[in-house]
Design a protein around this motif. Structure first.
Motif, PDB file in Angstrom:
ATOM      1  N   LYS A 118     -76.716  26.797  -0.711  1.00 18.68           N
ATOM      2  CA  LYS A 118     -76.112  25.514  -0.396  1.00 18.68           C
ATOM      3  C   LYS A 118     -74.623  25.564  -0.704  1.00 18.68           C
ATOM      4  CE  LYS A 118     -80.181  23.310   0.124  1.00 18.68           C
ATOM      5  NZ  LYS A 118     -80.667  22.707   1.389  1.00 18.68           N
ATOM      6  N   GLU A 119     -73.842  24.856   0.097  1.00 21.76           N
ATOM      7  CA  GLU A 119     -72.417  24.698  -0.178  1.00 21.76           C
ATOM      8  C   GLU A 119     -72.176  23.309  -0.759  1.00 21.76           C
ATOM      9  OE1 GLU A 119     -70.321  25.338   3.473  1.00 21.76           O
ATOM     10  OE2 GLU A 119     -70.136  27.491   3.151  1.00 21.76           O
ATOM     11  N   ILE A 120     -71.512  23.269  -1.888  1.00 19.86           N
ATOM     12  CA  ILE A 120     -71.193  21.985  -2.516  1.00 19.86           C
ATOM     13  C   ILE A 120     -69.673  21.850  -2.561  1.00 19.86           C
ATOM     14  CG2 ILE A 120     -71.405  20.553  -4.577  1.00 19.86           C
ATOM     15  CD1 ILE A 120     -74.016  21.981  -5.174  1.00 19.86           C
ATOM     16  N   MET A 121     -69.182  20.742  -1.991  1.00 19.79           N
ATOM     17  CA  MET A 121     -67.749  20.487  -1.964  1.00 19.79           C
ATOM     18  C   MET A 121     -67.406  19.373  -2.944  1.00 19.79           C
ATOM     19  SD  MET A 121     -68.853  21.673   1.038  1.00 19.79           S
ATOM     20  CE  MET A 121     -68.385  22.726   2.408  1.00 19.79           C
ATOM     21  N   MET A 122     -66.254  19.558  -3.634  1.00 16.20           N
ATOM     22  CA  MET A 122     -65.754  18.524  -4.531  1.00 16.20           C
ATOM     23  C   MET A 122     -64.426  18.002  -3.980  1.00 16.20           C
ATOM     24  SD  MET A 122     -64.358  18.724  -8.443  1.00 16.20           S
ATOM     25  CE  MET A 122     -62.836  19.505  -7.895  1.00 16.20           C
ATOM     26  N   ARG A 123     -64.310  16.700  -3.940  1.00 15.74           N
ATOM     27  CA  ARG A 123     -63.036  16.064  -3.581  1.00 15.74           C
ATOM     28  C   ARG A 123     -62.488  15.355  -4.819  1.00 15.74           C
ATOM     29  NH1 ARG A 123     -62.658  12.087   0.478  1.00 15.74           N
ATOM     30  NH2 ARG A 123     -60.718  13.046   1.233  1.00 15.74           N
ATOM     31  N   LEU A 124     -61.312  15.761  -5.256  1.00 16.27           N
ATOM     32  CA  LEU A 124     -60.639  15.116  -6.395  1.00 16.27           C
ATOM     33  C   LEU A 124     -59.534  14.239  -5.800  1.00 16.27           C
ATOM     34  CD1 LEU A 124     -59.462  16.908  -9.670  1.00 16.27           C
ATOM     35  CD2 LEU A 124     -58.567  14.736  -8.844  1.00 16.27           C
TER      36      LEU A 124
END
Length: 313
Positions: free
Chosen positions: A231-237
């Protein structure tokens, strides 16, 4: 003298009687001849009348035949069929009609009467056979029409069933997709200073000038529906001004959210094993962070799986 006179008178009487008889005979002969002539004229007139009647009847018969063949041709065309022989018959009938009409100005002989009568009888036989053939074709078409309607009804029913199944499958797929979405639980944000020390304030407020890196840790909830796979997990800060931190050199990029291209700050590739595993991001901005409330958004497979905030002062 007396005897001679008597004889002369007697001769005159015989002569007069003879003349009268001759005149009567001549009148009789003339009357007979006149009667015979009248009879002949009457017979000729009757013959002409009968010929004219026969001619007009035959013309009407041929006009009716032509109209019937035209009707047959139209019926075949209505069924999507064509028949060259019918066209030929109509052409032949038109030629015969033209010839018959020409007899109005001429002699319509017995031979002509016989010829056109026989031709008309032959045309009527052909007309009857063609009517029977057309009747059979109509019956066959009605049967085919009924079978076609039945097939269409079944096809529509099958199509409705397929549509219902597709909708059901779509609903189920949507439910499965919704149920299979990952969920980030227990999201925790800590700051790391330049010495590598982590700090977590109870009020989740940190001093911006002391922050070197931001650490986001969370746990992936168990999910029996989600497939065990990479799975690809993206974080947006997202900073206080509403813009997501983005730096290609630090691993930032773009991905699709609801069909729109969206920037992410960092990305992690993990193997989801449905064990409630922990995942974390450590992000170094490379410059002083802005003061104010920051937002952390976590995404997987284009869906938001978790969100939290923290404040730098």
């Amino acid at each position: 003298m007396s005897d001679q006179s008597t004889e002369r008178n007697s001769n005159r009487k015989f002569l007069v009687v003879g003349l009268i008889l001759v005149l009567l005979s001549i009148n009789g002969i003339l009357f007979y001849m006149q009667h015979q002539t009248k009879q002949k004229i009457d017979q000729q007139e009757e013959t002409i009348r009968l010929k004219n009647t026969e001619l007009e009847d035959r013309i009407k018969q041929y006009e009716t035949l032509k109209a019937d063949f035209e009707r047959q041709n139209q019926e075949l065309q209505a069924m999507g069929l064509s028949n060259d022989s019918l066209q030929a018959k109509m052409v032949s009938l038109e030629a015969d009609l033209k010839k018959l009409r020409s007899f109005r100005n001429g002699s319509f002989s017995i031979a002509d009467q016989k010829k056109f009568k026989e031709r008309a009888a032959n045309f009527e036989i052909q007309l009857k056979k063609k009517d029977e053939e057309i009747a059979r074709l109509k019956e066959d078409n009605e049967v085919l029409y009924g079978e076609n309607n039945t097939l269409k009804t079944r096809q529509n029913q099958l199509s409705d069933t397929i549509t219902t199944v597709r909708r059901t499958n779509q609903v189920l797929s949507e439910k499965v997709a919704l149920a299979s979405r990952l969920e980030a639980q227990y999201i925790k944000v800590t700051t790391i200073n330049q010495k590598g020390k982590e700090r977590e304030d109870s009020d989740e407020e940190f001093r911006a000038k002391r922050v070197d890196k931001i650490k986001v840790a969370f746990r992936l909830a168990k999910n029996e529906v989600a497939e065990k796979e990479n799975k690809e997990i993206m974080m947006r800060l997202i900073e206080p001004d509403g813009a997501a931190l983005y730096n290609l050199a630090m691993g930032s990029g773009t991905f699709a959210v609801n069909g729109q291209e969206t920037f992410y700050t960092a990305k992690r590739d993990i193997l989801f094993d449905n064990s409630g595993q922990e995942v974390s991001f450590v992000y170094a901005k490379g410059a002083e962070y802005k003061r104010g409330q920051h937002i952390i958004e976590l995404y997987a497979e284009g869906h938001l799986i978790g969100k939290t905030t923290f404040t730098l002062k």
